[in-house]
Each structure stands twice: as C-alpha cells, then as structure tokens.
Design a protein around this motif. Sequence first.
Motif, PDB file in Angstrom:
ATOM      1  N   GLN A  88       1.176  -0.936   0.439  1.00 41.11           N
ATOM      2  CA  GLN A  88      -0.433   0.126  -0.063  1.00 41.11           C
ATOM      3  C   GLN A  88       0.820   0.983   0.109  1.00 41.11           C
ATOM      4  OE1 GLN A  88      -3.699  -0.294   1.913  1.00 41.11           O
ATOM      5  NE2 GLN A  88      -2.333  -2.409   2.682  1.00 41.11           N
ATOM      6  N   VAL A  89       2.215   0.501   0.140  1.00 40.66           N
ATOM      7  CA  VAL A  89       2.864   1.752  -0.541  1.00 40.66           C
ATOM      8  C   VAL A  89       4.286   1.164  -1.835  1.00 40.66           C
ATOM      9  CG1 VAL A  89       3.050   3.195   2.147  1.00 40.66           C
ATOM     10  CG2 VAL A  89       5.030   1.731   0.819  1.00 40.66           C
ATOM     11  N   VAL A  90       5.037   2.513  -2.061  1.00 46.14           N
ATOM     12  CA  VAL A  90       5.922   1.575  -2.965  1.00 46.14           C
ATOM     13  C   VAL A  90       7.127   0.766  -2.742  1.00 46.14           C
ATOM     14  CG1 VAL A  90       7.297   2.549  -5.089  1.00 46.14           C
ATOM     15  CG2 VAL A  90       5.290   3.985  -5.134  1.00 46.14           C
ATOM     16  N   TYR A 147      -1.757   7.773  -4.945  1.00 51.04           N
ATOM     17  CA  TYR A 147      -3.074   9.387  -4.665  1.00 51.04           C
ATOM     18  C   TYR A 147      -2.278   9.779  -3.718  1.00 51.04           C
ATOM     19  CZ  TYR A 147      -5.970   8.177  -8.068  1.00 51.04           C
ATOM     20  OH  TYR A 147      -6.706   8.193  -9.234  1.00 51.04           O
ATOM     21  N   HIS A 148      -1.660   9.498  -2.125  1.00 50.78           N
ATOM     22  CA  HIS A 148      -0.951   9.987  -1.222  1.00 50.78           C
ATOM     23  C   HIS A 148       0.183  10.781  -1.397  1.00 50.78           C
ATOM     24  CE1 HIS A 148      -3.132   6.431   1.361  1.00 50.78           C
ATOM     25  NE2 HIS A 148      -3.959   7.340   1.769  1.00 50.78           N
ATOM     26  N   VAL A 149       0.074  11.108  -0.791  1.00 54.14           N
ATOM     27  CA  VAL A 149       1.725  12.175  -1.045  1.00 54.14           C
ATOM     28  C   VAL A 149       2.589  11.866   0.003  1.00 54.14           C
ATOM     29  CG1 VAL A 149       2.745  14.682  -0.974  1.00 54.14           C
ATOM     30  CG2 VAL A 149       0.216  13.935  -2.062  1.00 54.14           C
ATOM     31  N   VAL A 150       3.532  11.103  -0.285  1.00 54.37           N
ATOM     32  CA  VAL A 150       4.954  10.692   0.294  1.00 54.37           C
ATOM     33  C   VAL A 150       5.941  12.082   0.184  1.00 54.37           C
ATOM     34  CG1 VAL A 150       6.646   8.965   0.572  1.00 54.37           C
ATOM     35  CG2 VAL A 150       4.259   8.428   0.734  1.00 54.37           C
ATOM     36  N   VAL A 155       7.733  15.043  -5.441  1.00 53.27           N
ATOM     37  CA  VAL A 155       8.907  13.693  -4.937  1.00 53.27           C
ATOM     38  C   VAL A 155       7.647  12.883  -5.440  1.00 53.27           C
ATOM     39  CG1 VAL A 155       8.893  11.847  -3.197  1.00 53.27           C
ATOM     40  CG2 VAL A 155       9.785  14.152  -2.801  1.00 53.27           C
ATOM     41  N   MET A 156       6.001  12.789  -5.058  1.00 52.70           N
ATOM     42  CA  MET A 156       5.364  12.164  -6.346  1.00 52.70           C
ATOM     43  C   MET A 156       5.444  11.941  -7.383  1.00 52.70           C
ATOM     44  SD  MET A 156       3.885   9.697  -3.654  1.00 52.70           S
ATOM     45  CE  MET A 156       2.887   9.708  -4.755  1.00 52.70           C
ATOM     46  N   GLU A 248      -1.125  13.519 -14.773  1.00 54.44           N
ATOM     47  CA  GLU A 248      -1.232  14.308 -14.917  1.00 54.44           C
ATOM     48  C   GLU A 248      -1.732  15.288 -14.443  1.00 54.44           C
ATOM     49  OE1 GLU A 248      -1.781  12.865 -18.977  1.00 54.44           O
ATOM     50  OE2 GLU A 248      -0.173  12.123 -19.999  1.00 54.44           O
ATOM     51  N   GLU A 249      -3.483  14.096 -13.775  1.00 58.00           N
ATOM     52  CA  GLU A 249      -3.616  15.959 -12.769  1.00 58.00           C
ATOM     53  C   GLU A 249      -3.255  15.641 -12.010  1.00 58.00           C
ATOM     54  OE1 GLU A 249      -7.201  12.350 -12.705  1.00 58.00           O
ATOM     55  OE2 GLU A 249      -7.662  12.373 -14.360  1.00 58.00           O
ATOM     56  N   ARG A 250      -2.499  14.992 -11.043  1.00 53.06           N
ATOM     57  CA  ARG A 250      -2.321  15.594  -9.617  1.00 53.06           C
ATOM     58  C   ARG A 250      -0.777  16.415  -9.860  1.00 53.06           C
ATOM     59  NH1 ARG A 250      -5.885  13.800  -5.828  1.00 53.06           N
ATOM     60  NH2 ARG A 250      -3.664  13.435  -4.599  1.00 53.06           N
ATOM     61  N   HIS A 251      -0.082  15.689 -10.483  1.00 49.79           N
ATOM     62  CA  HIS A 251       1.356  15.752  -9.880  1.00 49.79           C
ATOM     63  C   HIS A 251       2.111  16.946 -11.218  1.00 49.79           C
ATOM     64  CE1 HIS A 251       1.321  13.604  -6.858  1.00 49.79           C
ATOM     65  NE2 HIS A 251       0.120  12.387  -7.021  1.00 49.79           N
TER      66      HIS A 251
END
Length: 252
Positions: A88-90, A147-150, A155-156, A248-251
């Motif tokens: 659930q994380v990279v 979607y979670h910003v780490v 960075v994401m 494209e949409e968020r980062h």
Amino acid sequence: MRELRKRKGWPQETLAGKVFSSTTRIAQVELATDPPNAELCQRLDDTLEASGALVELLPLLGRSQFEEWAEVFLSRQAEAVKIHEFSQVVPGLLQTPGYARAMVASARIFHKRDPDEIVQDRMERQEILRRPRPPWLWVILAESTLYHVVGNRQVMAEQLEALLEAGAHEHIHLQILPYEATVPAALGGSLSVLVMSGGEQVAYMEGIRGGSLLEGDDATPYSVLYDRLHGNAISHDASADLIRRVLEERHR
C-alpha cells in the motif's frame, strides 16, 4: 539445538539428512541467523529427542526485533528468482531516493540508524534488478498508493514516473489493485512472496512495527492470498495508463 546434536555425536551434515534439510540451513538455525519454521522445528525436536523443548522455544523467536526478521527476509530476497509484492506504499525495490527518504523520515521515531544510511542501503538493494539475470518482479500496488502524497508533489511525480519506467522492463510486471477491490483482512500491511531457485517459497508480511516470516508449507496460504490479489488487479497496460492519468492530473 547445538548441544542436543553434540550429545548424539552428530555433525551438522548428519542432522541435516535426518530432518530432510541442508547443512547450511542447520548452521543458520544453530547460529540464530535464520529461525526455523514450525515444521522444521518439530522435525528437529523429534529427531533430537528434545521432548518438546525446541517446539516450546519457537514462539519466543516471534519476539525478535523487527529489524532481525526484516534482515532475514532481505537476504532471501537477494537470492530469489521470483519476487511477488503487494503493498500500500511503493515497495523498496522500486522507490526513488526522494520517496525513500520521505518514507524513512516519516518513521524516524522507530529508527536508530542514520536515515541517510537506510536510504543508501535501500538504493543498493535495487541492484538485484540490474543484474545480468535479474529476478522476475511482480508488484501489485493498492490504488491509494498513487494518490497519497509521500514527501511532496514533486517527490510523488518523480516516483510515478519511475514506476512507469520500471514497468517497461520485461522482468518487471506492475499492476494496480483498484479501490473497489477488497483487500483481505489478514493483510495489515504489505505482503511479499519469494520463490527460490529450488522452488521453495518464502512469505513475509510487514506492518508498521512488526513482521513475520514463513517458509515452505507455512508460506503456501500467503501465496494463494497473493494470487487472489492478482486476480482482482487491473492489467499491466491498464495500470500504466492509470499511473499516467494520475501523474497528469495531480502531479504536474
């Protein structure tokens, strides 16, 4: 265990043969560098006539420090021919330095080591994917991972681009488990299933402050669990398209 073996006058090779294991494996157990699974422990107890003493001691190994379990798993991972990951994380093998640094920073209250050393170790472990004959890596990521910003948005963005690049390699297969898919309650964190050169399986589950390592028959249920996750994940190509859209949409 070593004391019981010596009382019988057996070298490690003899004990290994009697419990259907290898001399190397017996040495690992005696040196406490790699704990036995329940099946091997029972065979050792019976063969050495320990009257249940070894079996009774086995649960105490579960109190080993989290780092010790992780170290055993990482040594297995370096030798595996197939690596199956759900997270659930990279996972570490695909993390960028920036993502890894942010992950380490978020958990710094648990770490005693220098954060820079941890990140460096993580980057060095990725060399197994660049060997002449790398392991087959199959990664299933929960959709929320995208979607979670780490760290921060930059960075994401770099991490998502790195996932796309990794997925373009023939020996790396990446799939996304969509939100609507059910994650088994048994999974409180990540799951890794390794296949070794002899076909034996090793399973490792990891949470925030705990991990458990299982081998042989004990690992089979987790291999089945991974197959079920795979069955609910979207395809490799569809997963790449989703990562591009999120990027494209968020980062950007």
